[in-house]
Scaffold this motif. Structure first.
Motif, PDB file in Angstrom:
ATOM      1  N   GLU A  10      -8.113  10.243  -2.456  1.00 22.70           N
ATOM      2  CA  GLU A  10      -7.366   9.750  -1.306  1.00 22.70           C
ATOM      3  C   GLU A  10      -7.973  10.323  -0.038  1.00 22.70           C
ATOM      4  O   GLU A  10      -8.590  11.381  -0.063  1.00 22.70           O
ATOM      5  N   SER A  17      -5.257   7.116   8.562  1.00 19.61           N
ATOM      6  CA  SER A  17      -4.400   6.386   7.635  1.00 19.61           C
ATOM      7  C   SER A  17      -3.266   7.250   7.094  1.00 19.61           C
ATOM      8  O   SER A  17      -2.477   6.798   6.282  1.00 19.61           O
ATOM      9  N   PRO A 110       0.839   8.511   3.632  1.00 23.93           N
ATOM     10  CA  PRO A 110       0.068   7.352   4.069  1.00 23.93           C
ATOM     11  C   PRO A 110       0.852   6.562   5.130  1.00 23.93           C
ATOM     12  O   PRO A 110       2.069   6.390   5.003  1.00 23.93           O
ATOM     13  N   CYS A 111       0.163   6.122   6.167  1.00 26.22           N
ATOM     14  CA  CYS A 111       0.828   5.414   7.272  1.00 26.22           C
ATOM     15  C   CYS A 111       1.568   4.161   6.815  1.00 26.22           C
ATOM     16  O   CYS A 111       2.567   3.789   7.422  1.00 26.22           O
ATOM     17  N   HIS A 112       1.109   3.532   5.727  1.00 20.61           N
ATOM     18  CA  HIS A 112       1.806   2.326   5.271  1.00 20.61           C
ATOM     19  C   HIS A 112       3.215   2.641   4.751  1.00 20.61           C
ATOM     20  O   HIS A 112       4.021   1.737   4.569  1.00 20.61           O
ATOM     21  N   LYS A 113       3.524   3.924   4.537  1.00 21.48           N
ATOM     22  CA  LYS A 113       4.869   4.304   4.094  1.00 21.48           C
ATOM     23  C   LYS A 113       5.813   4.547   5.274  1.00 21.48           C
ATOM     24  O   LYS A 113       6.960   4.924   5.091  1.00 21.48           O
ATOM     25  N   GLN A 115       7.748   2.641   8.058  1.00 27.18           N
ATOM     26  CA  GLN A 115       8.165   1.266   8.316  1.00 27.18           C
ATOM     27  C   GLN A 115       9.238   1.213   9.401  1.00 27.18           C
ATOM     28  O   GLN A 115      10.120   2.079   9.436  1.00 27.18           O
ATOM     29  N   HIS A 127      12.203   4.240  12.909  1.00 29.45           N
ATOM     30  CA  HIS A 127      11.376   4.038  11.717  1.00 29.45           C
ATOM     31  C   HIS A 127      11.927   4.842  10.550  1.00 29.45           C
ATOM     32  O   HIS A 127      12.638   5.826  10.741  1.00 29.45           O
ATOM     33  N   GLU A 136      13.606   7.447   1.176  1.00 26.84           N
ATOM     34  CA  GLU A 136      13.324   7.040   2.548  1.00 26.84           C
ATOM     35  C   GLU A 136      14.209   7.824   3.497  1.00 26.84           C
ATOM     36  O   GLU A 136      15.417   7.892   3.302  1.00 26.84           O
TER      37      GLU A 136
END
Length: 148
Positions: A10, A17, A110-113, A115, A127, A136
């Motif tokens: 990773e 990222s 990871p930035c995609h987590k 939201q 967010h 979350e």
């Protein structure tokens, strides 16, 4: 506190990222704060209320920093004149102290987590961030928290 590092293969946490966050607790609620806003983690602290109707202040190295009580910000009973943990933070040019029940871990995520979320009841969080076993949790916008 030990940071959580990514597994082999990773990208490194400093990669764009990933985001690093400090996890804090107020009452039973967990929150994430971008580690870039954090300056210093402090243990139990005592603070003063300089006058009626004003925010409490924490004396740090000869400076009186305004205290933002995270418990009070989420509708719980405020800390009276001290708290179990404090996170010194930077919002623009201003420094303030965030009073919390606990400062937990630093996590690399990871930035995609991260939201956007419209269903968070706290005006200083827009967010959510997925943190594995913690689930979350809301991500605090420290600039909005300072204004609150």
């Amino acid at each position: 506190m030990q940071p959580t590092f990514p597994s082999a293969g990773e990208p490194a946490p400093s990669s764009p990222s990933f985001i690093e966050v400090v996890v804090v607790r107020a009452g039973t609620h967990l929150f994430a704060i971008d580690v870039e806003a954090a300056i210093e983690i402090r243990g139990p602290e005592t603070f003063d209320r300089p006058g009626s109707g004003t925010r409490p202040h924490l004396a740090v190295r000869g400076h009186a920093l305004p205290v933002v009580d995270l418990r009070q910000a989420i509708g719980l009973a405020a800390f009276a004149h001290g708290c179990p943990a404090m996170l010194l933070m930077q919002a623009g040019a201003e420094t303030f102290a965030l009073a919390v029940d606990e400062v937990r871990d630093i996590e690399s995520v990871p930035c995609h987590k991260v939201q956007p979320a419209t269903d968070i009841p706290f005006g200083f969080c827009s967010h959510r961030i997925a943190l594995g076993t913690l689930g979350e949790i809301p991500l605090i916008d420290h600039a909005l928290l300072k204004m609150g």
